[in-house]
Design a protein around this motif. Structure first.
Motif, PDB file in Angstrom:
ATOM      1  N   ASN A   1      -0.089  17.558  36.154  1.00  0.00           N
ATOM      2  CA  ASN A   1       1.207  17.019  36.566  1.00  0.00           C
ATOM      3  C   ASN A   1       1.046  16.019  37.704  1.00  0.00           C
ATOM      4  OD1 ASN A   1       1.567  20.203  35.969  1.00  0.00           O
ATOM      5  ND2 ASN A   1       3.131  18.935  34.989  1.00  0.00           N
ATOM      6  N   LEU A   2       0.125  16.339  38.617  1.00  0.00           N
ATOM      7  CA  LEU A   2      -0.132  15.421  39.727  1.00  0.00           C
ATOM      8  C   LEU A   2      -0.613  14.072  39.211  1.00  0.00           C
ATOM      9  CD1 LEU A   2      -2.062  17.106  42.676  1.00  0.00           C
ATOM     10  CD2 LEU A   2       0.226  16.118  42.666  1.00  0.00           C
ATOM     11  N   ILE A   3      -1.551  14.124  38.267  1.00  0.00           N
ATOM     12  CA  ILE A   3      -2.109  12.881  37.727  1.00  0.00           C
ATOM     13  C   ILE A   3      -0.998  12.074  37.054  1.00  0.00           C
ATOM     14  CG2 ILE A   3      -3.718  11.898  36.049  1.00  0.00           C
ATOM     15  CD1 ILE A   3      -5.562  14.261  36.559  1.00  0.00           C
ATOM     16  N   GLU A   4      -0.226  12.761  36.203  1.00  0.00           N
ATOM     17  CA  GLU A   4       0.870  12.086  35.509  1.00  0.00           C
ATOM     18  C   GLU A   4       1.783  11.412  36.522  1.00  0.00           C
ATOM     19  OE1 GLU A   4       3.790  14.635  33.891  1.00  0.00           O
ATOM     20  OE2 GLU A   4       4.938  12.949  33.072  1.00  0.00           O
ATOM     21  N   ASP A   5       2.109  12.169  37.558  1.00  0.00           N
ATOM     22  CA  ASP A   5       3.034  11.677  38.576  1.00  0.00           C
ATOM     23  C   ASP A   5       2.478  10.424  39.255  1.00  0.00           C
ATOM     24  OD1 ASP A   5       5.539  12.273  39.657  1.00  0.00           O
ATOM     25  OD2 ASP A   5       4.576  12.838  41.565  1.00  0.00           O
ATOM     26  N   GLN A   6       1.196  10.451  39.595  1.00  0.00           N
ATOM     27  CA  GLN A   6       0.585   9.312  40.280  1.00  0.00           C
ATOM     28  C   GLN A   6       0.613   8.056  39.415  1.00  0.00           C
ATOM     29  OE1 GLN A   6      -0.267   9.290  43.480  1.00  0.00           O
ATOM     30  NE2 GLN A   6       0.452  11.405  43.493  1.00  0.00           N
ATOM     31  N   PHE A   7       0.420   8.234  38.115  1.00  0.00           N
ATOM     32  CA  PHE A   7       0.338   7.053  37.257  1.00  0.00           C
ATOM     33  C   PHE A   7       1.711   6.567  36.807  1.00  0.00           C
ATOM     34  CE2 PHE A   7      -4.131   8.186  36.874  1.00  0.00           C
ATOM     35  CZ  PHE A   7      -4.711   6.929  36.915  1.00  0.00           C
TER      36      PHE A   7
ATOM     37  N   PHE B   1       0.177  13.783  21.574  1.00  0.00           N
ATOM     38  CA  PHE B   1       1.251  13.398  22.484  1.00  0.00           C
ATOM     39  C   PHE B   1       0.691  12.707  23.716  1.00  0.00           C
ATOM     40  CE2 PHE B   1       3.374  14.630  26.456  1.00  0.00           C
ATOM     41  CZ  PHE B   1       4.461  13.769  26.359  1.00  0.00           C
ATOM     42  N   ILE B   2      -0.266  13.375  24.377  1.00  0.00           N
ATOM     43  CA  ILE B   2      -0.658  12.954  25.719  1.00  0.00           C
ATOM     44  C   ILE B   2      -1.152  11.515  25.750  1.00  0.00           C
ATOM     45  CG2 ILE B   2      -2.213  13.463  27.642  1.00  0.00           C
ATOM     46  CD1 ILE B   2      -2.192  16.364  26.762  1.00  0.00           C
ATOM     47  N   ILE B   3      -2.074  11.178  24.851  1.00  0.00           N
ATOM     48  CA  ILE B   3      -2.650   9.830  24.899  1.00  0.00           C
ATOM     49  C   ILE B   3      -1.606   8.787  24.511  1.00  0.00           C
ATOM     50  CG2 ILE B   3      -4.446   8.355  23.899  1.00  0.00           C
ATOM     51  CD1 ILE B   3      -6.191  10.926  23.754  1.00  0.00           C
ATOM     52  N   SER B   4      -0.771   9.112  23.526  1.00  0.00           N
ATOM     53  CA  SER B   4       0.315   8.182  23.159  1.00  0.00           C
ATOM     54  C   SER B   4       1.240   7.960  24.343  1.00  0.00           C
ATOM     55  CB  SER B   4       1.141   8.754  22.008  1.00  0.00           C
ATOM     56  OG  SER B   4       0.325   9.219  20.987  1.00  0.00           O
ATOM     57  N   PHE B   5       1.540   9.057  25.029  1.00  0.00           N
ATOM     58  CA  PHE B   5       2.475   9.026  26.154  1.00  0.00           C
ATOM     59  C   PHE B   5       2.030   8.029  27.221  1.00  0.00           C
ATOM     60  CE2 PHE B   5       3.980  11.317  30.111  1.00  0.00           C
ATOM     61  CZ  PHE B   5       5.324  11.054  29.928  1.00  0.00           C
ATOM     62  N   PHE B   6       0.716   7.985  27.481  1.00  0.00           N
ATOM     63  CA  PHE B   6       0.235   7.110  28.541  1.00  0.00           C
ATOM     64  C   PHE B   6      -0.001   5.682  28.067  1.00  0.00           C
ATOM     65  CE2 PHE B   6      -0.832  11.136  30.577  1.00  0.00           C
ATOM     66  CZ  PHE B   6      -0.377  10.891  31.856  1.00  0.00           C
ATOM     67  N   THR B   7      -0.153   5.477  26.762  1.00  0.00           N
ATOM     68  CA  THR B   7      -0.493   4.128  26.304  1.00  0.00           C
ATOM     69  C   THR B   7       0.681   3.419  25.638  1.00  0.00           C
ATOM     70  OG1 THR B   7      -1.397   5.106  24.303  1.00  0.00           O
ATOM     71  CG2 THR B   7      -2.964   4.523  26.026  1.00  0.00           C
ATOM     72  N   THR B   8       1.842   4.064  25.616  1.00  0.00           N
ATOM     73  CA  THR B   8       2.980   3.409  24.987  1.00  0.00           C
ATOM     74  C   THR B   8       3.771   2.611  26.020  1.00  0.00           C
ATOM     75  OG1 THR B   8       4.864   3.704  23.559  1.00  0.00           O
ATOM     76  CG2 THR B   8       4.602   5.289  25.322  1.00  0.00           C
ATOM     77  N   GLY B   9       4.547   1.679  25.495  1.00  0.00           N
ATOM     78  CA  GLY B   9       5.369   0.883  26.389  1.00  0.00           C
ATOM     79  C   GLY B   9       6.840   1.094  26.079  1.00  0.00           C
ATOM     80  N   ALA B  10       7.641   0.335  26.747  1.00  0.00           N
ATOM     81  CA  ALA B  10       9.082   0.499  26.622  1.00  0.00           C
ATOM     82  C   ALA B  10       9.516   0.381  25.166  1.00  0.00           C
ATOM     83  CB  ALA B  10       9.787  -0.555  27.461  1.00  0.00           C
ATOM     84  N   GLY B  11      10.328   1.325  24.735  1.00  0.00           N
ATOM     85  CA  GLY B  11      10.962   1.199  23.427  1.00  0.00           C
ATOM     86  C   GLY B  11      10.134   1.685  22.258  1.00  0.00           C
ATOM     87  N   VAL B  12       8.827   1.892  22.443  1.00  0.00           N
ATOM     88  CA  VAL B  12       8.019   2.357  21.317  1.00  0.00           C
ATOM     89  C   VAL B  12       7.709   3.841  21.494  1.00  0.00           C
ATOM     90  CG1 VAL B  12       5.918   2.044  19.997  1.00  0.00           C
ATOM     91  CG2 VAL B  12       6.986   0.093  21.141  1.00  0.00           C
ATOM     92  N   SER B  13       8.183   4.645  20.551  1.00  0.00           N
ATOM     93  CA  SER B  13       7.924   6.083  20.646  1.00  0.00           C
ATOM     94  C   SER B  13       7.427   6.593  19.314  1.00  0.00           C
ATOM     95  CB  SER B  13       9.207   6.844  20.974  1.00  0.00           C
ATOM     96  OG  SER B  13       9.834   6.302  22.089  1.00  0.00           O
ATOM     97  N   ASN B  14       6.617   7.643  19.388  1.00  0.00           N
ATOM     98  CA  ASN B  14       6.374   8.400  18.164  1.00  0.00           C
ATOM     99  C   ASN B  14       7.136   9.716  18.289  1.00  0.00           C
ATOM    100  OD1 ASN B  14       4.848   9.854  19.930  1.00  0.00           O
ATOM    101  ND2 ASN B  14       2.874   9.434  18.950  1.00  0.00           N
ATOM    102  N   LEU B  15       7.043  10.563  17.285  1.00  0.00           N
ATOM    103  CA  LEU B  15       7.830  11.799  17.294  1.00  0.00           C
ATOM    104  C   LEU B  15       7.538  12.644  18.529  1.00  0.00           C
ATOM    105  CD1 LEU B  15       8.060  13.279  13.706  1.00  0.00           C
ATOM    106  CD2 LEU B  15       9.875  12.360  15.153  1.00  0.00           C
TER     107      LEU B  15
END
Lengths: 273, 356, 262
Positions: A228-234, C204-218
């Motif tokens: 959660n900390l990492i997520e928050d920082q980024f 989920f996790i990797i998509s979550f960090f590499t997506t941009g505004a408006g683009v989502s997967n399920l």
């Protein structure tokens, strides 16, 4: 078939999408932004060892540890019972254990939200019985529950694989030699299954220590873990330097875990031989 | 005069600085059954793979019909290979395996069918067309591998220890079958094996290899009767090998006695290896022998008895149809023709790698 | 008695594993939005689910992402497995070591490291931003190692002489590859592709960090909805996903058992 050329595109891909990102994480972890430029610093790591963040790390490890222990205690008997069954029933039960893992991880976690929340099933039952509602969500217990629920199969499967291969007639042999149930288990069955236990522990502990969705959904703001900390920082604070330092620490924890358990596994292998 | 089909000219092959073939020269005549015989690691398979085109020699040349084919890829060479582990294609059935080469050549399907049937008949597997290759026994797979190669009508068939994985009885049968096939089809065979008996049974010519060099080339009888050095003598058949001295031409001294022999030209008092085949030593009464000894052990081998006789500080292996009992005191007699004298330094290092 | 205890224990564990999923399913048909009481049966949440443009778009994105990333990863992964198989020991170990990084690294670290890379690159060239392309690149990246891990063992098992046998029978290297090697490793390629497809759908996790505004997967949609609390539409979605998974598993199992029969 002796040509290495087909691997070259992926080698380039690896360099760009695996190696450079890791280098960048390390780069940000050891620098800070100062008057437009990047300067080398150890500040990010020093900050990570401030009491408040140490507390978060300690909580991550502690919860992952509890989760692992509970999974072992709950999962070992399952693996043992299933391994004793005939092939047909065994396959069906294993299938039943695996199926929920095919569900999306988020949905599985979300499901507990609906059970534990203020107006959830448990509290409704309590209310209809005239009892006061409980605060079941947003505490460490809920997070551990979510972890155990998600990772329990990772403990059962490797132990079962080993026990299945173990000749359970050894158990009969031991009983024949006069050992009672507990003795048979402690002296014969458990020692033989240790490699499975080790890989089960690794497979549960690693995702548990890096978890952040479970804590986000079931722990809310109350239970903050390294993830959660990492997520928050980024994503909220935009401090990539500190976030990267935390990522490096998380990688180190994983490397240490793998190291410990691969040594344990090797020792075990040696002992068996 | 037989026609030279394949010529290996001064071929050297190195793998990462390890030389596996030292400057080998060898020719193979048309319609010849040539066997490359030697212990594992002697370079015989590498030689075969150079002919097939799977390996490129570090130095030297390879001629086919007088023309260099070194730069011809395997799929353009008029040779086919039968691999040690058969290398059948598991995803194809028997007929499709055999038809593989013909389909590559884009032959018409009805011609292919006919040829495949003919081949299956040749290898005694009629009616196996639709069987998956995984359902066949080792011997059957072997026949399919041979059929798959022969159907392309190669000028040379290369066989890499093709019978190695079969049991003894089947191996013997296949040896005869292969030899018959070769004579019937008139194809040149280059055969690799470490089994000396196999080589003696089947070959027109044997090239004995050791440590990357060819020790001797010749007809099976010549190699058996006149081995060029102690290694070959030992590798081809069983031998008693003992150190000796050439007193003078036609007179050897070994085992503390002097023997007349038919060899000359080693120089006086030079150290030599003396090779005597077990069947060439005669057991006589104690008084009539050149050497006196005691029988240690007797084993019945079917056609003959094998006796181990202790005499003059050496244990002699002797084959005879007449049995002598262990403990019996006997004499040993060796005629001049039976004594083979070999130069001492010809014995290569680290030999006798016989796997069996 | 002991047998009974064992069975009871197994039943309790299975109940623990399935109860939450069944609760979701049951409540996806509940009229009342609140958990506690049953307000009657309805398909309403399903109708609402299908009317939700955002969710439908995310579903489409998920499928396109999974198909594209699985196909590209399978192609690159298979090719590189063939190349790696031809390598000598040391380079092979180095490459496989790097290949294992995304498998062993925590997803969150892989996610943030790719995010840093993308933003870093966009800053360097001065334009562009996170979006569909970046998720796709990320998915391909974490999929390739699994394809390689699936195909490489099969290549190692192959009889080395098989390829040579094809050449020997007159096939050019290309023909030998397509007629002999490829048919042999196809099962491994297919299972690698299915694995890649599943991982992409599930991520989920990797998509979550590499997506941009408006683009989502399920996954991203579910996460953002779940963070706002319980939502019956998610229940309906879960039920549908569970049903699809069960049908797929059934089909795969039937295919397997039929293959065994032949």
């Amino acid at each position: 078939m002796r040509s290495k050329t087909p691997a070259y595109p992926y080698i380039v891909w690896m360099a760009i999408f695996i190696i450079i990102p890791v280098i960048l994480v390390f780069y940000y972890a050891f620098t800070k932004t100062e008057s437009g430029g990047m300067v080398f610093t150890l500040e990010n790591f020093a900050r990570a060892f401030e009491p408040i963040y140490l507390g978060v790390m300690w909580r991550s490890i502690r919860l992952a540890f509890f989760c692992t222990v509970i999974c072992l205690v709950l999962g070992y008997p399952v693996a043992y019972i299933v391994a004793q069954r005939k092939t047909g029933t065994r396959d069906i039960i294993l299938f039943l254990i695996i199926v929920p893992m095919w569900m999306n991880f988020l949905l599985r976690t979300y499901a507990w939200l609906t059970i534990l929340e203020q107006n959830g099933i448990i509290n409704s039952v309590l209310a209809s019985a005239g009892l006061p509602k409980l605060n079941l969500l947003y505490n460490e217990g809920a997070v551990i529950l979510g972890m155990v629920y998600n990772f329990l199969p990772f403990m059962i499967l490797p132990i079962h694989t080993i026990l299945k291969k173990t000749d359970l007639s050894l158990v009969e042999a031991a009983q024949d030699l006069g050992a009672n149930g507990i003795n048979v288990f402690l002296r014969v069955v458990f020692p033989l299954s240790v490699p499975g236990v080790i890989s089960g522990i690794t497979m549960v502990f690693m995702p548990a220590v890096t978890a952040f969705i479970i804590s986000n959904l079931l722990g809310g703001k109350q239970v903050v873990l390294i993830g959660n900390l990492i997520e928050d920082q980024f994503l909220n604070v935009y401090n990539w330097h500190f976030g990267s330092a935390l990522s490096v620490i998380l990688m180190i924890i994983i490397v240490i875990t793998i190291g410990i358990f691969s040594v344990a596994e090797r020792d075990e292998g040696g002992a068996v031989l | 005069m037989a026609k030279r089909l394949i010529d290996l000219v001064n071929v050297t092959k190195k793998f990462n600085d390890v030389t596996v073939l030292h400057n080998i020269s060898l020719y193979i005549n048309k319609n010849e059954f040539l066997t490359l015989l030697g212990p594992s690691g002697c370079g015989k398979t590498t030689t075969l793979r150079i002919i097939a085109g799977f390996e490129y020699p570090t130095k030297g040349d390879l001629l086919f019909d007088g023309e260099s084919i070194l730069n011809l890829p395997p799929y353009k060479r008029r040779v086919n290979t039968v691999f040690q582990r058969y290398a059948l294609f598991p995803h194809l059935n028997v007929a499709d395996n055999i038809a593989f080469g013909l389909r590559i050549k884009k032959m018409r399907e009805n011609v292919i069918k006919e040829k495949v049937e003919g081949m299956l008949k040749l290898v005694n597997l009629k009616g196996f067309e639709k069987r998956p290759v995984s359902s066949l026994s080792g011997g059957q797979q072997q026949r399919i591998a041979i059929a798959r190669a022969l159907v392309n009508e190669p000028e040379v068939l290369l066989l890499d220890e093709p019978l190695g994985a079969l049991d003894l009885k089947l191996r013997k049968e296949m040896q005869i079958e292969l030899k018959n096939m070769q004579q019937k089809l008139g194809i040149t065979f280059v055969y690799v094996t470490h089994d000396q008996e196999e080589a003696l049974t089947m070959s027109d010519t044997i090239a004995v290899m050791n440590n990357g060099v060819i020790g001797q080339i010749g007809a099976p009888e010549d190699i058996y009767n006149e081995p060029k050095n102690a290694f070959i003598a030992d590798f081809i058949g069983e031998s008693n090998i003992i150190e000796g001295i050439m007193r003078e031409d036609y007179l050897a001294e070994f085992a503390g006695a002097k023997f007349k022999c038919v060899d000359a030209g080693f120089g006086q008092m030079s150290g030599v290896d003396v090779v005597i085949r077990p069947e060439d030593i005669k057991i006589t009464n104690e008084s009539e022998g050149q050497l006196k000894g005691t029988v240690l052990n007797t084993t019945f081998k079917g056609v003959h008895y094998e006796m181990l006789v202790q005499a003059a500080g050496f244990v002699w292996k002797i084959h005879s149809t007449k049995m002598s009992k262990p403990g019996e005191n006997v004499g040993l007699f060796i005629g001049p023709d039976e004594i083979h004298i070999m130069k001492k330094d010809a014995k290569p290092e680290g030999e006798v790698l016989n796997e069996e | 008695m002991r047998r009974f205890v064992k069975r009871l224990y197994l039943a309790l564990i299975l109940l623990f594993l399935y109860a939450p999923i069944f609760v979701l399913m049951v409540y996806s048909f509940n009229v009342s939005k609140s958990r506690g009481n049953w307000g009657g049966f309805t398909f309403g949440w399903y109708a609402e689910l299908f009317r939700d443009r955002q969710i439908m778009q995310a579903l489409w994105n998920t499928i396109v992402l999974a198909v594209l990333s699985a196909v590209i990863a399978t192609f690159l992964g298979t090719a590189s497995a063939i190349g790696i198989n031809a390598m000598k020991k040391l380079p092979k170990r180095v490459i496989l070591g790097i290949n294992n990084l995304p498998v062993l690294n925590p997803d969150i670290v892989t996610g943030v490291s790719l995010m840093i890379l993308f933003i870093f690159a966009f800053n360097m060239i001065g334009r562009g931003g996170l979006g569909f392309t970046t998720i796709l690149l990320a998915h391909i990246t974490f999929n390739i190692p699994y394809v390689i891990l699936s195909v490489l063992p099969k290549l190692k098992q192959l009889d080395k002489n098989m390829y040579e046998a094809a050449l020997d029978l007159g096939a050019t290297p290309a023909a030998a590859f397509f007629k002999v090697i490829l048919p042999e490793i196809t099962p491994a390629i297919v299972s690698g592709m299915i694995l890649a497809f599943t991982l992409s759908i599930d991520d989920f996790i990797i998509s979550f960090f590499t997506t941009g505004a408006g683009v989502s997967n399920l996954s991203i949609i579910i996460y953002s909805m779940a963070r706002r609390g319980v939502n019956p539409k998610i229940n309906a979605l879960s039920t549908l996903i569970f049903a699809v998974v069960m049908i797929l598993l059934y089909l795969v199992n039937r295919m397997d058992s039929e293959k065994l029969k032949h």
